[in-house]
Design an enzyme around this catalytic site. Sequence first.
Site, mmCIF file in Angstrom:
data_model
loop_
_atom_site.group_PDB
_atom_site.id
_atom_site.type_symbol
_atom_site.label_atom_id
_atom_site.label_comp_id
_atom_site.label_asym_id
_atom_site.label_seq_id
_atom_site.Cartn_x
_atom_site.Cartn_y
_atom_site.Cartn_z
ATOM 1 N N GLY A 72 0.815 -1.209 0.000
ATOM 2 C CA GLY A 72 0.000 0.000 0.000
ATOM 3 C C GLY A 72 0.850 1.260 0.000
ATOM 4 O O GLY A 72 1.970 1.281 0.523
ATOM 5 N N GLY A 146 -4.501 -6.032 -10.231
ATOM 6 C CA GLY A 146 -3.052 -5.908 -10.157
ATOM 7 C C GLY A 146 -2.415 -7.216 -9.734
ATOM 8 O O GLY A 146 -2.964 -8.298 -9.953
ATOM 9 N N ILE A 148 -1.908 -8.671 -6.730
ATOM 10 C CA ILE A 148 -2.684 -9.485 -5.782
ATOM 11 C C ILE A 148 -3.920 -10.056 -6.464
ATOM 12 O O ILE A 148 -4.247 -11.237 -6.311
ATOM 13 C CB ILE A 148 -3.081 -8.653 -4.550
ATOM 14 C CG1 ILE A 148 -1.839 -8.179 -3.804
ATOM 15 C CG2 ILE A 148 -3.989 -9.460 -3.614
ATOM 16 C CD1 ILE A 148 -2.123 -7.145 -2.733
ATOM 17 N N ILE A 226 -9.039 -7.980 1.525
ATOM 18 C CA ILE A 226 -7.645 -8.204 1.932
ATOM 19 C C ILE A 226 -6.800 -6.991 1.559
ATOM 20 O O ILE A 226 -5.573 -7.077 1.518
ATOM 21 C CB ILE A 226 -7.062 -9.485 1.294
ATOM 22 C CG1 ILE A 226 -7.267 -9.474 -0.225
ATOM 23 C CG2 ILE A 226 -7.677 -10.732 1.920
ATOM 24 C CD1 ILE A 226 -6.563 -10.601 -0.954
ATOM 25 N N ARG A 228 -7.469 -2.760 2.156
ATOM 26 C CA ARG A 228 -7.428 -1.788 3.242
ATOM 27 C C ARG A 228 -8.846 -1.588 3.779
ATOM 28 O O ARG A 228 -9.804 -1.524 3.013
ATOM 29 C CB ARG A 228 -6.867 -0.448 2.765
ATOM 30 C CG ARG A 228 -5.361 -0.433 2.530
ATOM 31 C CD ARG A 228 -4.611 -0.509 3.853
ATOM 32 N NE ARG A 228 -3.172 -0.313 3.701
ATOM 33 C CZ ARG A 228 -2.280 -1.295 3.560
ATOM 34 N NH1 ARG A 228 -2.707 -2.548 3.534
ATOM 35 N NH2 ARG A 228 -0.992 -1.030 3.463
ATOM 36 N N ASP A 252 -9.856 -9.214 6.616
ATOM 37 C CA ASP A 252 -8.518 -9.189 7.199
ATOM 38 C C ASP A 252 -8.085 -7.784 7.579
ATOM 39 O O ASP A 252 -7.095 -7.611 8.281
ATOM 40 C CB ASP A 252 -7.512 -9.791 6.207
ATOM 41 C CG ASP A 252 -6.117 -9.892 6.786
ATOM 42 O OD1 ASP A 252 -5.973 -10.496 7.864
ATOM 43 O OD2 ASP A 252 -5.167 -9.353 6.176
ATOM 44 N N HIS A 276 -5.284 -8.388 10.220
ATOM 45 C CA HIS A 276 -4.382 -7.875 9.172
ATOM 46 C C HIS A 276 -3.194 -8.822 9.022
ATOM 47 O O HIS A 276 -2.027 -8.441 9.099
ATOM 48 C CB HIS A 276 -3.898 -6.463 9.518
ATOM 49 C CG HIS A 276 -3.498 -5.679 8.308
ATOM 50 N ND1 HIS A 276 -3.764 -4.346 8.156
ATOM 51 C CD2 HIS A 276 -2.851 -6.044 7.177
ATOM 52 C CE1 HIS A 276 -3.297 -3.906 7.001
ATOM 53 N NE2 HIS A 276 -2.733 -4.936 6.385
#
Length: 304
Positions: A72, A146, A148, A226, A228, A252, A276
């Site tokens: 991030g 992207g 992920i 998963i 933010r 998460d 997280h």
Amino acid sequence: MKLLLTGAFPYTEEQIEYIGSLGYEVTFYQDERIPIPFDVSDIEAVVCNGLFLYTPIERFKSLKLIQLTSAGLDRAPLDYICEHGIQLFNARGVYSIPMAEFALSGVLALYKQLPYFIKNKGQHLWEKHRGLLELAGKTVCIVGAGSIGCECAKRFKAFDTVNIGVDLYPKENAHFDIIKPINELEGAICEADIVILTLPLIKENEGFFNSEKFKRMKPNAIFVNISRGKLVNEADLITALKTKMIGGAVLDVFALEPLSEGSPLWKMENALISPHNSFVGENNNVRMFELACSNLKEYLRESK
């Protein structure tokens, strides 16, 4: 060329020596949460995570390159970085594999009613559940195609799912059946049995997933975040789960972490909660070190 490394990554002595051998004069600072007490005006490159939340970036008057150890970008002062032409690299690809595996395992846990069987195990209760679901043939909408998102698509496709990607910059990818532009999101989530959120967080998309989007999802759909927590209007998500507007959630990340002890999410049987933790994998450090070294080498090459 002066480089600052922080304890955001667990370097070995050998790794720090190796980075120095590339041509950098290395300074190591362990806890980036404590404002740096020495002069950093001549530091040209930094490898860090949340450093600039605690030490103002304005103090780094010679800064040319930032390598983040996070995927991030929300902890970096993007406006300042752009205005001053500083090269910024994130940890793209480093955590994608464990996060994708986590998303898949969470959906399977809900589909196969693992919380039910775990609860019964604790009570020594032998009781079948007739509501188990199959993943094969389900439609998965991955919002953010992207690194992920692509790793998620790859793993779900192995279970014979139909994968719809939604992205700001759609382009063909073998693991998706189709990738749509972001303005077609609402149509895509109407079709989906599973919606996975992997978008990066920026100011413009805080609270992006709200009641309007949950209302468009199937009543038995699973929502996975998963990315933010601030991408989601958490109050709207709680309402959607309470009222069975959606079938369940794998969460998460949260708007405020750690999640408040009083949050209704803790007691919801149709929500899986983790702290997280989805990015954790035993090969992360190898990937992160290789990526950072690659970018540091390239910067030196371009600077000559």
